[in-house]
Design an enzyme around this catalytic site. Sequence first.
Site, PDB file in Angstrom:
ATOM      1  N   ARG A 174       0.808  -1.229   0.000  1.00  0.00           N
ATOM      2  CA  ARG A 174       0.000   0.000   0.000  1.00  0.00           C
ATOM      3  C   ARG A 174       0.843   1.283   0.000  1.00  0.00           C
ATOM      4  NH1 ARG A 174      -2.949  -3.449  -0.853  1.00  0.00           N
ATOM      5  NH2 ARG A 174      -4.995  -3.875   0.026  1.00  0.00           N
ATOM      6  N   CYS A 223     -10.618   0.159   3.339  1.00  0.00           N
ATOM      7  CA  CYS A 223     -10.058  -0.142   4.663  1.00  0.00           C
ATOM      8  C   CYS A 223      -9.396   1.114   5.212  1.00  0.00           C
ATOM      9  CB  CYS A 223      -9.028  -1.271   4.566  1.00  0.00           C
ATOM     10  SG  CYS A 223      -9.816  -2.872   4.338  1.00  0.00           S
ATOM     11  N   GLU A 293      -4.595   3.754   6.693  1.00  0.00           N
ATOM     12  CA  GLU A 293      -4.330   3.602   5.250  1.00  0.00           C
ATOM     13  C   GLU A 293      -4.954   4.774   4.500  1.00  0.00           C
ATOM     14  OE1 GLU A 293      -5.414  -0.158   3.213  1.00  0.00           O
ATOM     15  OE2 GLU A 293      -6.134   1.128   1.588  1.00  0.00           O
TER      16      GLU A 293
HETATM   17  P1  FAD Z   1      -7.423   9.209  -4.254  1.00  0.00           P
HETATM   18  O1  FAD Z   1      -8.304   8.711  -3.164  1.00  0.00           O
HETATM   19  O2  FAD Z   1      -7.927  10.308  -5.080  1.00  0.00           O
HETATM   20  O3  FAD Z   1      -6.004   9.608  -3.633  1.00  0.00           O
HETATM   21  C1  FAD Z   1      -5.354   8.732  -2.741  1.00  0.00           C
HETATM   22  C2  FAD Z   1      -3.908   9.229  -2.535  1.00  0.00           C
HETATM   23  O4  FAD Z   1      -3.194   9.050  -3.752  1.00  0.00           O
HETATM   24  C3  FAD Z   1      -3.851  10.720  -2.201  1.00  0.00           C
HETATM   25  O5  FAD Z   1      -2.786  10.932  -1.310  1.00  0.00           O
HETATM   26  C4  FAD Z   1      -3.576  11.362  -3.542  1.00  0.00           C
HETATM   27  O6  FAD Z   1      -2.920  12.600  -3.430  1.00  0.00           O
HETATM   28  C5  FAD Z   1      -2.680  10.316  -4.194  1.00  0.00           C
HETATM   29  N1  FAD Z   1      -2.778  10.351  -5.649  1.00  0.00           N
HETATM   30  C6  FAD Z   1      -3.881  10.152  -6.414  1.00  0.00           C
HETATM   31  N2  FAD Z   1      -3.570  10.249  -7.716  1.00  0.00           N
HETATM   32  C7  FAD Z   1      -2.242  10.521  -7.781  1.00  0.00           C
HETATM   33  C8  FAD Z   1      -1.322  10.757  -8.849  1.00  0.00           C
HETATM   34  N3  FAD Z   1      -1.712  10.736 -10.132  1.00  0.00           N
HETATM   35  N4  FAD Z   1      -0.033  11.008  -8.541  1.00  0.00           N
HETATM   36  C9  FAD Z   1       0.380  11.049  -7.246  1.00  0.00           C
HETATM   37  N5  FAD Z   1      -0.436  10.852  -6.200  1.00  0.00           N
HETATM   38  C10 FAD Z   1      -1.735  10.587  -6.462  1.00  0.00           C
HETATM   39  N6  FAD Z   1      -7.743  -0.176  -1.920  1.00  0.00           N
HETATM   40  C11 FAD Z   1      -6.999  -1.288  -2.083  1.00  0.00           C
HETATM   41  O7  FAD Z   1      -5.766  -1.209  -2.151  1.00  0.00           O
HETATM   42  N7  FAD Z   1      -7.590  -2.514  -2.221  1.00  0.00           N
HETATM   43  C12 FAD Z   1      -8.917  -2.680  -2.162  1.00  0.00           C
HETATM   44  O8  FAD Z   1      -9.399  -3.797  -2.264  1.00  0.00           O
HETATM   45  C13 FAD Z   1      -9.735  -1.510  -1.995  1.00  0.00           C
HETATM   46  N8  FAD Z   1     -11.078  -1.614  -1.958  1.00  0.00           N
HETATM   47  C14 FAD Z   1     -11.825  -0.489  -1.790  1.00  0.00           C
HETATM   48  C15 FAD Z   1     -13.233  -0.605  -1.787  1.00  0.00           C
HETATM   49  C16 FAD Z   1     -14.016   0.529  -1.625  1.00  0.00           C
HETATM   50  C17 FAD Z   1     -15.507   0.386  -1.609  1.00  0.00           C
HETATM   51  C18 FAD Z   1     -13.410   1.810  -1.495  1.00  0.00           C
HETATM   52  C19 FAD Z   1     -14.255   3.043  -1.364  1.00  0.00           C
HETATM   53  C20 FAD Z   1     -12.040   1.936  -1.508  1.00  0.00           C
HETATM   54  C21 FAD Z   1     -11.238   0.781  -1.643  1.00  0.00           C
HETATM   55  N9  FAD Z   1      -9.839   0.865  -1.670  1.00  0.00           N
HETATM   56  C22 FAD Z   1      -9.095  -0.262  -1.864  1.00  0.00           C
HETATM   57  C23 FAD Z   1      -9.175   2.174  -1.469  1.00  0.00           C
HETATM   58  C24 FAD Z   1      -8.952   2.957  -2.785  1.00  0.00           C
HETATM   59  O9  FAD Z   1      -9.810   2.473  -3.785  1.00  0.00           O
HETATM   60  C25 FAD Z   1      -7.501   2.831  -3.246  1.00  0.00           C
HETATM   61  O10 FAD Z   1      -6.607   3.339  -2.275  1.00  0.00           O
HETATM   62  C26 FAD Z   1      -7.246   3.579  -4.562  1.00  0.00           C
HETATM   63  O11 FAD Z   1      -5.949   3.272  -5.000  1.00  0.00           O
HETATM   64  C27 FAD Z   1      -7.397   5.094  -4.445  1.00  0.00           C
HETATM   65  O12 FAD Z   1      -7.267   5.637  -5.739  1.00  0.00           O
HETATM   66  P2  FAD Z   1      -7.876   7.072  -6.075  1.00  0.00           P
HETATM   67  O13 FAD Z   1      -7.622   7.374  -7.487  1.00  0.00           O
HETATM   68  O14 FAD Z   1      -9.299   7.116  -5.628  1.00  0.00           O
HETATM   69  O15 FAD Z   1      -6.970   7.977  -5.161  1.00  0.00           O
HETATM   70  N1  EPU Z   2     -12.252 -10.483   9.375  1.00  0.00           N
HETATM   71  C1  EPU Z   2     -12.983 -10.557  10.528  1.00  0.00           C
HETATM   72  N2  EPU Z   2     -13.860  -9.524  10.787  1.00  0.00           N
HETATM   73  C2  EPU Z   2     -14.012  -8.462   9.977  1.00  0.00           C
HETATM   74  C3  EPU Z   2     -13.237  -8.386   8.790  1.00  0.00           C
HETATM   75  C4  EPU Z   2     -12.373  -9.424   8.514  1.00  0.00           C
HETATM   76  O1  EPU Z   2     -12.853 -11.495  11.303  1.00  0.00           O
HETATM   77  O2  EPU Z   2     -14.816  -7.585  10.293  1.00  0.00           O
HETATM   78  C5  EPU Z   2     -11.348 -11.608   9.038  1.00  0.00           C
HETATM   79  C6  EPU Z   2     -11.844 -12.377   7.817  1.00  0.00           C
HETATM   80  O3  EPU Z   2     -12.795 -13.347   8.174  1.00  0.00           O
HETATM   81  C7  EPU Z   2     -10.558 -12.975   7.282  1.00  0.00           C
HETATM   82  C8  EPU Z   2      -9.496 -11.924   7.653  1.00  0.00           C
HETATM   83  O4  EPU Z   2     -10.078 -11.105   8.679  1.00  0.00           O
HETATM   84  O5  EPU Z   2     -10.256 -14.169   7.961  1.00  0.00           O
HETATM   85  C9  EPU Z   2      -9.104 -11.067   6.436  1.00  0.00           C
HETATM   86  O6  EPU Z   2     -10.256 -10.395   5.939  1.00  0.00           O
HETATM   87  P1  EPU Z   2     -10.431 -10.027   4.379  1.00  0.00           P
HETATM   88  O7  EPU Z   2     -10.281 -11.253   3.549  1.00  0.00           O
HETATM   89  O8  EPU Z   2     -11.672  -9.225   4.245  1.00  0.00           O
HETATM   90  O9  EPU Z   2      -9.168  -9.176   4.057  1.00  0.00           O
HETATM   91  P2  EPU Z   2      -8.578  -7.911   4.751  1.00  0.00           P
HETATM   92  O10 EPU Z   2      -7.188  -8.252   5.137  1.00  0.00           O
HETATM   93  O11 EPU Z   2      -9.473  -7.382   5.820  1.00  0.00           O
HETATM   94  C10 EPU Z   2      -7.554  -6.926   2.575  1.00  0.00           C
HETATM   95  C11 EPU Z   2      -7.367  -5.534   2.064  1.00  0.00           C
HETATM   96  C12 EPU Z   2      -8.591  -5.087   1.287  1.00  0.00           C
HETATM   97  C13 EPU Z   2      -8.862  -6.065   0.158  1.00  0.00           C
HETATM   98  C14 EPU Z   2      -9.094  -7.433   0.774  1.00  0.00           C
HETATM   99  C15 EPU Z   2      -9.395  -8.490  -0.281  1.00  0.00           C
HETATM  100  C16 EPU Z   2      -5.964  -4.204   3.559  1.00  0.00           C
HETATM  101  C17 EPU Z   2      -5.940  -3.225   4.676  1.00  0.00           C
HETATM  102  N3  EPU Z   2      -7.175  -4.620   3.172  1.00  0.00           N
HETATM  103  O12 EPU Z   2      -8.596  -6.851   3.560  1.00  0.00           O
HETATM  104  O13 EPU Z   2      -8.254  -3.836   0.713  1.00  0.00           O
HETATM  105  O14 EPU Z   2     -10.009  -5.673  -0.581  1.00  0.00           O
HETATM  106  O15 EPU Z   2      -7.908  -7.798   1.505  1.00  0.00           O
HETATM  107  O16 EPU Z   2      -8.286  -9.084  -0.745  1.00  0.00           O
HETATM  108  O17 EPU Z   2      -4.926  -4.567   3.030  1.00  0.00           O
HETATM  109  C18 EPU Z   2      -8.249  -1.486   1.133  1.00  0.00           C
HETATM  110  O18 EPU Z   2      -7.015  -1.576   1.152  1.00  0.00           O
HETATM  111  O19 EPU Z   2      -8.859  -0.397   1.232  1.00  0.00           O
HETATM  112  C19 EPU Z   2      -9.042  -2.706   0.992  1.00  0.00           C
HETATM  113  C20 EPU Z   2     -10.354  -2.739   1.060  1.00  0.00           C
END
Ligand code: FAD
Ligand code: EPU
Length: 301
Positions: A174, A223, A293
């Site tokens: 991340r 997250c 994060e």
């Molecule tokens: P922004 O939110 O607009 O910006 C995030 C940061 O990146 C800021 O500091 C910004 O200044 C910087 N930034 C953006 N664009 C640039 C650029 N072009 N150059 C330099 N810096 C820049 N994240 C995960 O990793 N895995 C997941 O599974 C995941 N699931 C999500 C699910 C949901 C429902 C939501 C709402 C979010 C989730 N996220 C997840 C978080 C988010 O989607 C990621 O962090 C994503 O990479 C953010 O991208 P953005 O374009 O929206 O960045």
């Molecule tokens: N768990 C719980 N309770 C909860 C949530 C999770 O017990 O409320 C347990 C699950 O049952 C599982 C473990 O925790 O055993 C891991 O959970 P999950 O598979 O949902 O993955 P995570 O580690 O919580 C990460 C990323 C997510 C990404 C998922 C899917 C981070 C911080 N989070 O979540 O990324 O979508 O894996 O691969 O790395 C994000 O970064 O914003 C984000 C959503």
Amino acid sequence: MLSKDLERIKDLQVRKNVPLLPLTSFRIGGPAHLFLVPRTLKALEHTIFYLGNRSISYKVLGQGSNLLISDKGVKLVMSLAALNRIHSTPGHTFKTIVSVEAGCRLKSLISWSIHNSLCGLENLSGIPASVGGAISMNAGTNKCSMAEAIDAVQFTGPDGSCWFQRNQLQFDYRSFRLPDKALISAARIQLDKSSPDQIKRNVRNVMRKRRTTQPIGKPNAGCVFRNPPGDSAGKLIDQCGLKGLRIGDAEVSKKHANFIVNRGKASAVQVMDLLEIIRERVKKEADVGLVPEVSIWGMET
Ligand code: FAD
Ligand code: EPU
């Protein structure tokens, strides 16, 4: 005056007092006093040159999916939303290299790749992000991250734009090391040939899992804490019994404890207070220090 000077830059849209709340997935945050939208790479370069020369700092906005913005707003925001073109680069035998501007949405890139029978990004489906935001956060899942698809990244800073190859870039969990005062303006992504039906099946499976484990549909920023090494922040928060804990309209999701959902009119201050309570409880009960994060703009952390 700053806005008058910026208005002279060709292909740069300059807007004042733009509400940021609708531009974030959290639906939280005050206005940007100045909001800049470059429509071309040249306009972006001129703008960053101008700001860099005067040591004026600014925030870069991607898709706004990982942001908690102060209720008071922020001074200067650069949106890359208008830099969103995709084109494939011919001449590679085994891999297809796709050039994409940083403001392009990951979802659009995945749709484009399905249309062109190219796989490699489907495990990132459902991550709401611009390509630049996905690279800067090294967005990913437990299985993969953005870094694995990268061939090269273009940075733009006060000295102009230049490409760096994958082996010159430093990705971590991340996080991604950006050169000083630069932003990501484009990337080259490497993809493989596959059948569209297979890619669509993979995308459907990834999305199904997301829907069952994450609070899709309610405003949130993904997250809120990074996973500690070898552990899950969501599991730790859940084990402390914090699901459903609420301050105003900010609530620890009942579905996934590492998500905070905005149940209506949550403020940034309420979310910050909730983050602090979660941090304290997990420290006390599990002796783990959680690290946010979510990117926090305009507030002391
Ligand atoms: P922004 O939110 O607009 O910006 C995030 C940061 O990146 C800021 O500091 C910004 O200044 C910087 N930034 C953006 N664009 C640039 C650029 N072009 N150059 C330099 N810096 C820049 N994240 C995960 O990793 N895995 C997941 O599974 C995941 N699931 C999500 C699910 C949901 C429902 C939501 C709402 C979010 C989730 N996220 C997840 C978080 C988010 O989607 C990621 O962090 C994503 O990479 C953010 O991208 P953005 O374009 O929206 O960045
Ligand atoms: N768990 C719980 N309770 C909860 C949530 C999770 O017990 O409320 C347990 C699950 O049952 C599982 C473990 O925790 O055993 C891991 O959970 P999950 O598979 O949902 O993955 P995570 O580690 O919580 C990460 C990323 C997510 C990404 C998922 C899917 C981070 C911080 N989070 O979540 O990324 O979508 O894996 O691969 O790395 C994000 O970064 O914003 C984000 C959503």
